[in-house]
Design a protein around this motif. Sequence first.
Motif, PDB file in Angstrom:
ATOM      1  N   ASP A  98     -10.265  27.383  -5.946  1.00  0.00           N
ATOM      2  CA  ASP A  98      -9.890  26.673  -7.154  1.00  0.00           C
ATOM      3  C   ASP A  98      -8.962  25.512  -6.815  1.00  0.00           C
ATOM      4  O   ASP A  98      -8.319  25.480  -5.762  1.00  0.00           O
ATOM      5  CB  ASP A  98      -9.315  27.623  -8.209  1.00  0.00           C
ATOM      6  CG  ASP A  98      -7.948  28.158  -7.838  1.00  0.00           C
ATOM      7  OD1 ASP A  98      -7.073  27.332  -7.542  1.00  0.00           O
ATOM      8  OD2 ASP A  98      -7.773  29.377  -7.852  1.00  0.00           O
ATOM      9  N   THR A 101     -10.694  20.979 -11.757  1.00  0.00           N
ATOM     10  CA  THR A 101     -11.499  21.969 -11.063  1.00  0.00           C
ATOM     11  C   THR A 101     -11.881  21.461  -9.682  1.00  0.00           C
ATOM     12  O   THR A 101     -11.926  20.259  -9.437  1.00  0.00           O
ATOM     13  CB  THR A 101     -12.800  22.281 -11.839  1.00  0.00           C
ATOM     14  OG1 THR A 101     -13.479  21.047 -12.070  1.00  0.00           O
ATOM     15  CG2 THR A 101     -12.504  22.947 -13.156  1.00  0.00           C
ATOM     16  N   SER A 102     -12.138  22.402  -8.818  1.00  0.00           N
ATOM     17  CA  SER A 102     -12.604  22.053  -7.476  1.00  0.00           C
ATOM     18  C   SER A 102     -14.122  22.117  -7.487  1.00  0.00           C
ATOM     19  O   SER A 102     -14.710  23.091  -7.937  1.00  0.00           O
ATOM     20  CB  SER A 102     -12.040  23.047  -6.468  1.00  0.00           C
ATOM     21  OG  SER A 102     -12.743  22.925  -5.251  1.00  0.00           O
ATOM     22  N   THR A 103     -14.765  21.048  -7.004  1.00  0.00           N
ATOM     23  CA  THR A 103     -16.221  21.045  -7.024  1.00  0.00           C
ATOM     24  C   THR A 103     -16.791  21.135  -5.618  1.00  0.00           C
ATOM     25  O   THR A 103     -17.914  20.741  -5.376  1.00  0.00           O
ATOM     26  CB  THR A 103     -16.748  19.785  -7.740  1.00  0.00           C
ATOM     27  OG1 THR A 103     -16.089  18.635  -7.194  1.00  0.00           O
ATOM     28  CG2 THR A 103     -16.470  19.855  -9.216  1.00  0.00           C
ATOM     29  N   SER A 139     -11.843  17.496  -9.759  1.00  0.00           N
ATOM     30  CA  SER A 139     -12.211  16.608 -10.846  1.00  0.00           C
ATOM     31  C   SER A 139     -11.720  17.117 -12.189  1.00  0.00           C
ATOM     32  O   SER A 139     -11.399  18.291 -12.359  1.00  0.00           O
ATOM     33  CB  SER A 139     -13.728  16.404 -10.880  1.00  0.00           C
ATOM     34  OG  SER A 139     -14.345  17.536 -11.416  1.00  0.00           O
ATOM     35  N   THR A 177     -12.519  16.190 -16.536  1.00  0.00           N
ATOM     36  CA  THR A 177     -13.481  15.514 -17.397  1.00  0.00           C
ATOM     37  C   THR A 177     -12.852  15.204 -18.744  1.00  0.00           C
ATOM     38  O   THR A 177     -12.147  16.046 -19.298  1.00  0.00           O
ATOM     39  CB  THR A 177     -14.722  16.407 -17.593  1.00  0.00           C
ATOM     40  OG1 THR A 177     -15.269  16.665 -16.300  1.00  0.00           O
ATOM     41  CG2 THR A 177     -15.772  15.724 -18.436  1.00  0.00           C
ATOM     42  N   GLU A 210     -16.040  11.691 -15.913  1.00  0.00           N
ATOM     43  CA  GLU A 210     -15.443  12.572 -14.920  1.00  0.00           C
ATOM     44  C   GLU A 210     -14.583  11.755 -13.959  1.00  0.00           C
ATOM     45  O   GLU A 210     -15.039  10.763 -13.399  1.00  0.00           O
ATOM     46  CB  GLU A 210     -16.555  13.290 -14.136  1.00  0.00           C
ATOM     47  CG  GLU A 210     -16.013  14.266 -13.111  1.00  0.00           C
ATOM     48  CD  GLU A 210     -17.044  14.679 -12.055  1.00  0.00           C
ATOM     49  OE1 GLU A 210     -18.220  14.249 -12.143  1.00  0.00           O
ATOM     50  OE2 GLU A 210     -16.653  15.397 -11.130  1.00  0.00           O
ATOM     51  N   ARG A 231     -12.581  11.937 -10.445  1.00  0.00           N
ATOM     52  CA  ARG A 231     -12.732  12.784  -9.282  1.00  0.00           C
ATOM     53  C   ARG A 231     -11.847  12.265  -8.159  1.00  0.00           C
ATOM     54  O   ARG A 231     -11.738  11.055  -7.968  1.00  0.00           O
ATOM     55  CB  ARG A 231     -14.189  12.656  -8.865  1.00  0.00           C
ATOM     56  CG  ARG A 231     -14.731  13.734  -7.997  1.00  0.00           C
ATOM     57  CD  ARG A 231     -16.175  13.327  -7.716  1.00  0.00           C
ATOM     58  NE  ARG A 231     -16.942  14.458  -7.301  1.00  0.00           N
ATOM     59  CZ  ARG A 231     -17.972  14.360  -6.464  1.00  0.00           C
ATOM     60  NH1 ARG A 231     -18.373  13.199  -6.017  1.00  0.00           N
ATOM     61  NH2 ARG A 231     -18.611  15.431  -6.095  1.00  0.00           N
TER      62      ARG A 231
END
Lengths: 183, 433
Positions: free
Chosen positions: B121, B357-359, B374, B376, B388, B390
């Motif tokens: 996370d 959040t971690s993508t 990122s 949103t 978004e 990032r």
Amino acid sequence: MDDPRERFTDLYDRHYRSVLGYALLRAEHGVAEDVASEAFLIAWRRLDEVPDPPLPWLLGVARNLLAKQRDSRHRGKALVDRIAALTTPRDQVDWDVADHVVDREHALAALARLPERDVEAMALATWHGLPPDQAAAVMGCSTRTYNVRLHRARRRLEKALRAEPGAARPYTGAVGHPFLEEA
Amino acid sequence: MPSSPPSPRDPDREQHMTDRLFAALRPRALDEVAEEAYGRRRAGDLARAFDAPHTPSGRSARARGRSRRPSLILAGTAAAGLAAAVVLVPGLVSDDASPGRAPIQAGSPSTPPVASATPLDARSVLLAAAETAAREPADSGRYWYTRTRTDSLIRDLPGAYEARLDELLRQREAAKGDAGGDDAAEKAAEKEFEREVGRLKRESARSAGPPFAAATSETSETWRARDKGGTNRGVTRPAPEATFASAADEARWKAMGSPELVPDRRTRTYEDDLDRVLSIDNPGLTIRNVSKLPTRKEALRGRLRDMYEASPGRRGQADAGFAAYLWQTGTDLLTSPITPGTRAALFRVLAEQPGITSTGRAGDVFGREGVALSTTTPGDETTRGDVEYRMILDEGTAELLQIEVRDERPLPLLSQAFERTGWVDRLGERPAG
């Protein structure tokens, strides 16, 4: 600093390499890395229980993780196999320069015949530089028991070295071995 | 060493020899292997640890009740089985196995694949970055250097708006000529013109854009003088060609007759001694005072709040604006000469933000890899869908590699890759390394 994250990062930065080095000589590379990471995750979860100095505790955790991992059939030979896997040509050059009494392969062969606990007792002393009380903490035994193991390990190794067919060079001390004095 | 030759059976001598021989069996490569693994696994291991519940001590943990998350490792078992441990330590999903830098994975090739691999996370990533940032040495120099590549989506054909405006102007003049001095007719022509310009402006803002996806790119180098009144320099070089999202996009552009996409390829240079702003939202921040920002999380968060309240861009925005402000200001600060302590505190402030959040792993335009975080926000009439924001962080060095602003289009609306930042002592000089 009292921040647990800072303390843990310090712990990791100081000791990760030692813990991995320990695991690398007992398990295959990928497993060793996972063991080292897992040992530190356990250290994080139990940060306040980590004693000072922390290294013996960390090695003890890694040792327990490795024990669960280990295929018991491989015991005796495991360390020698790991040393062989990590050996590079430079090790041979170093060995030759140091002018040891036996060939490197023969020394490894002698090592392979020792009980694993004996090898471990020696490794903690000579490779990790741990004093007897700390080495005993890693192995989960009393200092006295550890000292007995270490003594026995040295005797057995000396014996195994003498018995090695490759021990062609008789043990003559410094005579005729100029490098020995400098090494 | 004894002065007389030792006897062959001297036990001490023999023990020393045996120990020395044993010591020499330790492979030399071991240290390098360990060092390499340390560099590769450190960020992931730290983040994974910070992601896991931390038990202060057996007794007080019980007194405080259960931790927020279920404790996955059996209490009191240092010897938790490794098979279980592998499942307990989820790795980052690696969707990019490009060479050069090994992806962080809990399971290495030798272990069974990890079934429950989920991205770390964002909070854990940011907290680990804070620890890394805090350990970087503070540095200084006479000029703060940055080298940034900026890629911008082409949202209108260059010159199209101007051409239509020219056309409306011509129509107005023609209508006025036709009016022949008739006041009412002239006024009607003027009104018509204003209406058309208004429509053009609205259309342009809402414009679906050209029927192809392409971006222009430019690289800017800036030297900001640390001393007041010192000379700043900026050099911006546009890339000569646009880049297309796909071959199909390029084909559609060609079908339009290959309109010019980079109208001005000249290098732009400035030199001045102005106190240039570091951060558009924070006119009070300068190259000199940015290094005096608080180094503790609470103090920095308070200062950022104050700066947000005073921000000229804030005008009438709801409180939700703070998240967007923090994102942009955070980016500005991470590319500014803030102290390691402020960097660490900033990562900790960001880690507290909801909605980040971690993508997983992502590469920047230079192919450098990091972790993408990122957030949103709802879009408006100028965007397609939500927007978004990032950032790609190098989790090994806690450096900001790139920021992106994206909507549903195939290319980011904007991306900025921070290729190099650092102190130098002379104008035109670049940091070594």
